[in-house]
Design a protein around this motif. Sequence first.
Motif, PDB file in Angstrom:
ATOM      1  N   ARG A 175       0.833  -1.173   0.058  1.00  0.00           N
ATOM      2  CA  ARG A 175      -0.542  -0.142  -0.041  1.00  0.00           C
ATOM      3  C   ARG A 175       1.165   0.734  -0.009  1.00  0.00           C
ATOM      4  O   ARG A 175       2.360   1.780   0.203  1.00  0.00           O
ATOM      5  CB  ARG A 175      -1.173   0.153   1.366  1.00  0.00           C
ATOM      6  N   LYS A 221       2.022   7.288  -8.346  1.00  0.00           N
ATOM      7  CA  LYS A 221       1.354   6.572  -8.772  1.00  0.00           C
ATOM      8  C   LYS A 221       2.663   5.498  -9.860  1.00  0.00           C
ATOM      9  O   LYS A 221       2.870   4.533  -9.815  1.00  0.00           O
ATOM     10  CB  LYS A 221       0.496   7.549 -10.228  1.00  0.00           C
ATOM     11  N   ALA A 276       3.604   2.991  -7.102  1.00  0.00           N
ATOM     12  CA  ALA A 276       2.321   1.961  -6.683  1.00  0.00           C
ATOM     13  C   ALA A 276       3.236   0.178  -7.833  1.00  0.00           C
ATOM     14  O   ALA A 276       2.343  -0.284  -7.967  1.00  0.00           O
ATOM     15  CB  ALA A 276       1.060   2.463  -6.541  1.00  0.00           C
ATOM     16  N   GLN A 277       2.530   1.485  -9.324  1.00  0.00           N
ATOM     17  CA  GLN A 277       3.214   0.812 -10.166  1.00  0.00           C
ATOM     18  C   GLN A 277       4.453  -0.029 -10.288  1.00  0.00           C
ATOM     19  O   GLN A 277       4.593  -1.132 -10.447  1.00  0.00           O
ATOM     20  CB  GLN A 277       3.378   1.100 -11.439  1.00  0.00           C
ATOM     21  N   GLU A 284       3.678  -2.877  -7.410  1.00  0.00           N
ATOM     22  CA  GLU A 284       2.089  -3.449  -7.609  1.00  0.00           C
ATOM     23  C   GLU A 284       1.376  -3.130  -6.174  1.00  0.00           C
ATOM     24  O   GLU A 284       0.609  -4.180  -5.491  1.00  0.00           O
ATOM     25  CB  GLU A 284       2.558  -4.919  -7.986  1.00  0.00           C
ATOM     26  N   GLU A 302      -1.501  -0.824  -4.091  1.00  0.00           N
ATOM     27  CA  GLU A 302      -2.800   0.145  -3.987  1.00  0.00           C
ATOM     28  C   GLU A 302      -2.420   1.477  -3.209  1.00  0.00           C
ATOM     29  O   GLU A 302      -1.464   1.530  -2.078  1.00  0.00           O
ATOM     30  CB  GLU A 302      -3.961  -0.666  -3.620  1.00  0.00           C
ATOM     31  N   HIS A 356      -3.686   4.873  -1.618  1.00  0.00           N
ATOM     32  CA  HIS A 356      -4.420   5.245  -0.331  1.00  0.00           C
ATOM     33  C   HIS A 356      -4.156   6.954  -0.653  1.00  0.00           C
ATOM     34  O   HIS A 356      -3.527   7.006  -0.398  1.00  0.00           O
ATOM     35  CB  HIS A 356      -4.721   4.390   1.267  1.00  0.00           C
ATOM     36  N   VAL A 410      -8.051   6.565  -7.856  1.00  0.00           N
ATOM     37  CA  VAL A 410      -7.862   5.478  -6.526  1.00  0.00           C
ATOM     38  C   VAL A 410      -9.635   5.142  -6.404  1.00  0.00           C
ATOM     39  O   VAL A 410     -10.336   5.868  -6.118  1.00  0.00           O
ATOM     40  CB  VAL A 410      -7.512   6.959  -5.714  1.00  0.00           C
ATOM     41  N   ASP A 411      -9.652   4.129  -5.174  1.00  0.00           N
ATOM     42  CA  ASP A 411     -10.480   3.755  -5.056  1.00  0.00           C
ATOM     43  C   ASP A 411     -11.298   4.515  -4.321  1.00  0.00           C
ATOM     44  O   ASP A 411     -10.957   4.900  -3.044  1.00  0.00           O
ATOM     45  CB  ASP A 411     -10.507   2.123  -3.884  1.00  0.00           C
ATOM     46  N   ASN A 432     -10.780   4.108  -0.406  1.00  0.00           N
ATOM     47  CA  ASN A 432      -9.191   4.653  -0.276  1.00  0.00           C
ATOM     48  C   ASN A 432      -9.419   5.710  -0.296  1.00  0.00           C
ATOM     49  O   ASN A 432      -7.576   6.199   0.069  1.00  0.00           O
ATOM     50  CB  ASN A 432      -8.605   3.423  -1.014  1.00  0.00           C
TER      51      ASN A 432
END
Length: 273
Positions: free
Chosen positions: A128, A154, A157-158, A161, A163, A165, A207-208, A211
Amino acid sequence: MKVDEILAVTPPPECLGDSIEPAAALARLWRANLTLLYHNQRPHDVEALKEKIEELKQSEIPKVTLQGDNWERLSEVVEAMQKLVRYDLILKVMHHRSQKHTTDWHMLRATQAPLYLLNPKPHNTQARILVAMDLDHRDAAVQQLNLKVMAYAKLLAQAKEAEIHVVYAPHLSRFLHELDLISPHEVEKTATANCAEARAWLEAEGVDPANIHIKPGDTGQVVRDKSCKLKVDTLVMGYFKRSGVLSQLWRSNAERLISTLHCHLLVVPADTQ
């Protein structure tokens, strides 16, 4: 956004942790040039570093360079190096109290590139990335910094791997709260309404909605607590540099957080291009 140049500061012998392997992994992934910087007045195993360089040159890193310098203060060396090469990312292991030659807040104020501070003893973490932002600020400079912070988050995060928040801590007046003149719920409700446009932008960035965390309180405390609760791998935040006498008296949230975090910290300065 593309990362072309990475600088990794090799940790002195008394430090735990490593900056070379994480930097090399990112350089391979992003096809970026990698420079390793060591202090040649400290007891580094230079021959081992040279062997490591030869090993890295056989990997998929376009260019690997080893550089030593007799620095008094690491931040001054890095500042001078940035005048010759535009680094897109600088990595180093978080400062330890036993180190006398540098401190991380010196580095924060000297670097023009994002600074990735690697925690030598991260707690049990999960995939995360936590991004600390001021979502309700209408100042153009803050909004521009938010864009830069998200772009780097981003990328990271890529690479990991992971997610993403996002946490935002609207100010809660402790004085008014203690007088029961305002409640955290009211502040959160107002902030959530004011952040509707920012939330829509974050969702468009992938972004969810679940999150996106809005919690009133002291920014440093809220961010630190959320990073622990989520067991994040890395905290990403923006940084406005300060200068003059006040910079010697006050420390930013990023500076205060360094000594208390249990995860890695990526700091994106406002003047990053």
